[in-house]
Design an enzyme around this catalytic site. Structure first.
Site, mmCIF file in Angstrom:
data_model
loop_
_atom_site.group_PDB
_atom_site.id
_atom_site.type_symbol
_atom_site.label_atom_id
_atom_site.label_comp_id
_atom_site.label_asym_id
_atom_site.label_seq_id
_atom_site.Cartn_x
_atom_site.Cartn_y
_atom_site.Cartn_z
ATOM 1 N N GLU A 1 0.814 -0.959 0.052
ATOM 2 C CA GLU A 1 -0.361 0.565 0.304
ATOM 3 C C GLU A 1 0.796 0.887 -0.042
ATOM 4 O O GLU A 1 0.116 2.128 -0.643
ATOM 5 C CB GLU A 1 -0.729 0.217 1.087
ATOM 6 C CG GLU A 1 -1.940 -0.830 0.903
ATOM 7 C CD GLU A 1 -1.616 -2.141 1.304
ATOM 8 O OE1 GLU A 1 -2.606 -3.502 0.715
ATOM 9 O OE2 GLU A 1 -0.645 -2.316 2.143
ATOM 10 N N HIS B 1 -11.134 -6.072 8.257
ATOM 11 C CA HIS B 1 -11.616 -6.936 6.592
ATOM 12 C C HIS B 1 -13.181 -5.570 6.658
ATOM 13 O O HIS B 1 -13.673 -5.379 6.044
ATOM 14 C CB HIS B 1 -12.491 -7.836 5.256
ATOM 15 C CG HIS B 1 -11.085 -8.557 5.149
ATOM 16 N ND1 HIS B 1 -10.326 -9.172 6.298
ATOM 17 C CD2 HIS B 1 -10.320 -8.162 4.380
ATOM 18 C CE1 HIS B 1 -9.682 -9.861 5.677
ATOM 19 N NE2 HIS B 1 -9.753 -9.466 4.294
#
Length: 334
Positions: A57, A126
């Site tokens: 990321e 998540h």
């Protein structure tokens, strides 16, 4: 369109209009994204404008910053908001500060998309809602839509903006009036999660709230999925609540908030993130500072709990119509 289709349409429209627009991230290209938001874009626009990246990321965001400084308009996807933390240094130290650090010589016209919040039984890795972190950073805009129509128009506005935008997408309402797992029937509040969406180009301005439901008794400030929960709670309780959909968290539309609270004299704030230091605390302070002499009851917050995000009990963690309804009744009785 549901929200997934609307976001896909926004990317398609902008990639067709402007060759400087491109999108990338983990599984974004060939697979079309884990939620299929980028489905078909690689086939239509090629490997150079829609492509997959390594699971890194910091590299995804850093690459976007460099592309933006060069003159492109990258749309970087972080597969889940929970994964955005390795990219924080690039977002905060580079993207948010580039215009100021270079005295305007360079800008960072990047959009960072990410699904956020619960709704798919994803547990702690998540399902997080980290929006408050980004509202704290000068130089960033933070956007969270609640309808497919707004999602498309806001994403187009974000892509066209010359400064970095963090664009969180509430995956609980990705597929319209169902939860993200497709395992539950249409719920009373979720019927509001679908909308007509034009095929072509249009924008919804950043920094402008919308009145999702007009009312006179109490103002409810919400965004994303919680807009629909707020509407459901108002309908179930029969309380004449005015639901303000913030749409852009920062810069927040303080004028719309102030106008509504001064009209109703009461305020309830809802968000899915944990309570302590959540964005609701900032909203509460703003309302207190600007509307104190108009308030007829203490400000209420209905939020997620200050606990690690649960897995199988996430529907108890969410602020739902029952908890929101109780807050509405409390402020009306105060």
């Amino acid at each position: 369109m549901n929200m997934i289709q609307a976001l896909n349409s926004a990317l398609d429209v902008m990639m067709e209009r402007d060759r400087q627009v491109l999108t990338f991230g983990e599984d974004v290209g060939f697979f079309g994204g884990v939620f299929r938001v980028t489905d078909g874009l690689q086939k239509k626009y090629g490997l150079k404008r829609c492509f997959d990246t390594p699971i890194a990321e910091g590299g995804i965001v850093g690459m976007a910053v460099g592309m933006g400084a060069y003159g492109l308009r990258p749309v970087a996807e972080i597969q889940f908001a929970d994964y955005i933390y390795p990219g924080l240094d690039q977002i905060i130290s580079e993207a948010a500060r580039l215009r100021y650090r270079t005295a305007g010589e360079f800008t960072s016209p990047i959009t960072i998309r990410s699904p956020y919040g619960g709704g798919i039984y994803g547990g702690q890795t998540h399902s997080q809602s980290p929006e408050a972190i980004f509202t704290h950073v000068a130089g960033l805009k933070t956007v969270i839509p609640s309808t497919p129509y707004d999602a498309k128009g806001l994403l187009i506005s974000a892509i066209e903006d010359d400064d970095p935008v963090v664009f969180f997408e509430p995956k609980r309402i990705y597929n319209g009036p169902f939860d993200g797992n497709h395992s539950r029937p249409v719920t009373p509040w979720a019927k509001h999660a679908a909308s007509e969406v034009p095929e072509g180009y249009y924008t919804v301005p950043l920094g402008k709230a919308a009145i999702a439901r007009e009312g006179n008794d109490v103002t409810v400030l919400a965004y994303g999925t919680m807009v629909h929960v707020a509407i459901g709670a108002a309908e179930e309780t029969g309380i004449d609540a005015e639901v303000v959909d913030l749409r852009t968290l920062w810069p927040v539309d303080i004028e719309a908030i102030e106008e509504s609270v001064k009209k109703t004299g009461r305020c309830v704030i809802i968000h899915e993130a944990t309570r302590t230091s959540g964005f609701g605390a900032e909203l509460s302070a703003l309302v207190q500072e600007r509307c104190f002499y108009h308030l007829e009851a203490p400000i209420e917050r209905v939020t997620g709990f200050d606990t690690p995000y649960p897995h199988s009990f996430e529907w108890n963690y969410f602020p739902g119509p029952i908890r929101v309804g109780s807050a509405l009744r409390r402020v009306m009785e105060a």
